[in-house]
Design an enzyme around this catalytic site. Structure first.
Site, PDB file in Angstrom:
ATOM      1  N   ASN A  11       1.974 -11.882  -9.002  1.00 35.45           N
ATOM      2  CA  ASN A  11       2.374 -11.138  -9.991  1.00 35.45           C
ATOM      3  C   ASN A  11       3.687 -10.382  -9.587  1.00 35.45           C
ATOM      4  OD1 ASN A  11       2.629  -9.115 -12.045  1.00 35.45           O
ATOM      5  ND2 ASN A  11       0.845  -8.094 -11.470  1.00 35.45           N
ATOM      6  N   TRP A  12       4.773 -10.609 -10.179  1.00 33.69           N
ATOM      7  CA  TRP A  12       6.169 -10.333  -9.950  1.00 33.69           C
ATOM      8  C   TRP A  12       6.170  -8.983 -10.639  1.00 33.69           C
ATOM      9  CZ3 TRP A  12      10.764 -14.232  -9.490  1.00 33.69           C
ATOM     10  CH2 TRP A  12      10.513 -15.011  -8.382  1.00 33.69           C
ATOM     11  N   LYS A  13       5.597  -8.348 -11.430  1.00 31.12           N
ATOM     12  CA  LYS A  13       5.464  -7.225 -12.254  1.00 31.12           C
ATOM     13  C   LYS A  13       6.893  -7.028 -12.673  1.00 31.12           C
ATOM     14  CE  LYS A  13       2.068  -5.311  -9.364  1.00 31.12           C
ATOM     15  NZ  LYS A  13       1.531  -4.222  -8.591  1.00 31.12           N
ATOM     16  N   HIS A  95      -4.228  -5.380 -16.763  1.00 31.11           N
ATOM     17  CA  HIS A  95      -3.683  -4.880 -15.205  1.00 31.11           C
ATOM     18  C   HIS A  95      -3.620  -3.229 -15.298  1.00 31.11           C
ATOM     19  CE1 HIS A  95      -1.270  -3.763 -11.717  1.00 31.11           C
ATOM     20  NE2 HIS A  95      -1.616  -5.172 -11.310  1.00 31.11           N
ATOM     21  N   GLU A  97      -1.688  -1.025 -14.389  1.00 34.08           N
ATOM     22  CA  GLU A  97      -0.497  -0.538 -14.646  1.00 34.08           C
ATOM     23  C   GLU A  97      -0.382  -0.595 -16.033  1.00 34.08           C
ATOM     24  OE1 GLU A  97       1.782  -2.789 -12.011  1.00 34.08           O
ATOM     25  OE2 GLU A  97       0.773  -1.814 -10.396  1.00 34.08           O
ATOM     26  N   GLU A 165      -9.122  -5.329  -8.674  1.00 34.20           N
ATOM     27  CA  GLU A 165      -7.764  -4.783  -7.882  1.00 34.20           C
ATOM     28  C   GLU A 165      -8.240  -2.996  -8.178  1.00 34.20           C
ATOM     29  OE1 GLU A 165      -4.086  -7.243  -8.280  1.00 34.20           O
ATOM     30  OE2 GLU A 165      -4.188  -5.998 -10.025  1.00 34.20           O
ATOM     31  N   GLY A 171      -0.074  -1.434  -4.097  1.00 31.50           N
ATOM     32  CA  GLY A 171       1.254  -1.221  -3.886  1.00 31.50           C
ATOM     33  C   GLY A 171       1.166  -0.017  -2.678  1.00 31.50           C
ATOM     34  N   SER A 204      -2.651  -4.684  -2.143  1.00 35.06           N
ATOM     35  CA  SER A 204      -2.114  -4.721  -0.926  1.00 35.06           C
ATOM     36  C   SER A 204      -2.606  -6.025  -0.049  1.00 35.06           C
ATOM     37  CB  SER A 204      -2.561  -3.349  -0.129  1.00 35.06           C
ATOM     38  OG  SER A 204      -1.728  -2.398  -0.709  1.00 35.06           O
ATOM     39  N   GLY A 225       0.966  -8.835  -5.458  1.00 37.27           N
ATOM     40  CA  GLY A 225       2.117  -8.230  -6.070  1.00 37.27           C
ATOM     41  C   GLY A 225       3.310  -8.404  -5.071  1.00 37.27           C
ATOM     42  N   GLY A 226       3.505  -7.327  -4.387  1.00 34.82           N
ATOM     43  CA  GLY A 226       4.668  -7.319  -3.624  1.00 34.82           C
ATOM     44  C   GLY A 226       4.967  -8.533  -2.520  1.00 34.82           C
TER      45      GLY A 226
HETATM   46  P1  13P Z   1       0.301  -5.283  -4.402  1.00 32.07           P
HETATM   47  O1  13P Z   1      -0.129  -6.576  -3.730  1.00 32.07           O
HETATM   48  O2  13P Z   1       1.792  -5.025  -4.561  1.00 32.07           O
HETATM   49  O3  13P Z   1      -0.419  -4.180  -3.735  1.00 32.07           O
HETATM   50  O4  13P Z   1      -0.182  -5.351  -5.886  1.00 32.07           O
HETATM   51  C1  13P Z   1      -1.241  -5.684  -6.307  1.00 32.07           C
HETATM   52  C2  13P Z   1      -1.242  -5.986  -7.778  1.00 32.07           C
HETATM   53  O5  13P Z   1      -1.346  -5.088  -8.756  1.00 32.07           O
HETATM   54  C3  13P Z   1      -1.325  -7.327  -8.384  1.00 32.07           C
HETATM   55  O6  13P Z   1      -1.446  -7.515  -9.534  1.00 32.07           O
END
Ligand code: 13P
Length: 244
Positions: A11-13, A95, A97, A165, A171, A204, A225-226
């Site tokens: 997920n590149w957000k 998600h 967020e 999640e 993050g 993470s 994510g990251g």
């Molecule tokens: P991180 O891997 O950056 O913690 O993000 C997880 C995430 O929200 C994937 O959707």
């Protein structure tokens, strides 16, 4: 590992410009025939270009959200059919967020998932507790409640993936213990209408902890994510999933 399909989803957000398509190309080159599903979900602006860059490769492209309606007067929104038309095959929904930043409820998530399925997309439905909910001992109640309300009618392994999640693990570099992940995934599996639906863990996930997380019985992959932004990091996570 269960018998559900293994999936490494990135997920590149709100990250990624055209120059970053190079990372997607590098990933596809490094994993021409992965032993698991591999998916990248870039921002909507890059879906079509990424789908083109990855055409003929094993790496799939997905969206990060869609509207519950098929079309209409919804300025700034994107329909599931538009995502599919741009080359997406999957879409992340609910998600944390989006639940936090845009007030998305589980009922709305279920409506979006219906729209996604009607457009032929696989929905990746996210659930997860906040830190205060975990501290109050409400984790299972919260995630099972979100699952019950977010899964649309007709959800099967062919059209749905579920991602656990924990909000406080996203993050932050913090993760639940392996026992805590196992407890939530076991409870989610028990409540799934189709036991073959893949269950991803997210929050993470890094090259350094992926293998131990993938060794948990009811974890079928990860939503990353990251660490999905760089081909080298995401590649190491894919390798860990292949080996699991
Ligand atoms: P991180 O891997 O950056 O913690 O993000 C997880 C995430 O929200 C994937 O959707």
């Amino acid at each position: 590992m269960s018998h559900a399909c293994k999936l490494a989803a990135g997920n590149w957000k709100m990250n990624g410009l055209r120059a970053d398509l190079e990372e997607a190309r590098a990933l596809a080159k490094a994993y021409p025939k992965p032993d698991c599903g591999v998916l990248l979900c870039p921002p909507a602006t890059l879906i079509s270009a990424m789908a083109e860059a990855l055409s003929g490769s094993a790496v799939m492209v997905g969206g990060q959200d869609c509207h519950a309606s098929a079309a209409g007067a919804h300025t700034g929104d994107i329909s599931a059919r538009m995502l599919a038309d741009s080359g997406a095959r999957q879409v992340i929904l609910g998600h944390s967020e989006r639940r936090a930043d845009h007030g998305e409820t589980s009922t709305l998530v279920a409506a979006k998932a219906m729209a996604a399925h009607e457009a032929g997309l696989v929905s990746i439905i996210c659930v997860g507790e906040t830190e205060s909910e975990r501290d109050a001992g409400q984790t299972l109640e919260v995630v099972l409640g979100q699952l019950a309300e977010s899964l649309p009618a007709g959800a099967t392994a062919a059209n749905t993936v579920v991602a656990y999640e924990p909000v406080w693990a996203i993050g932050t570099g913090r993760t639940p213990t392996l026992d805590q992940i196992a407890q939530v995934h076991d409870a989610l599996r028990a409540q799934l209408p189709d036991k073959a639906i893949s269950l991803l863990y997210g929050g993470s996930v890094k090259p350094g902890n992926a293998a131990e997380i993938f060794a948990i019985g009811n974890v079928d992959g990860a939503l990353v994510g990251g660490a999905s932004l760089k081909a080298a990091d995401f590649g190491a996570i894919i390798a860990a999933l292949e080996a699991a």
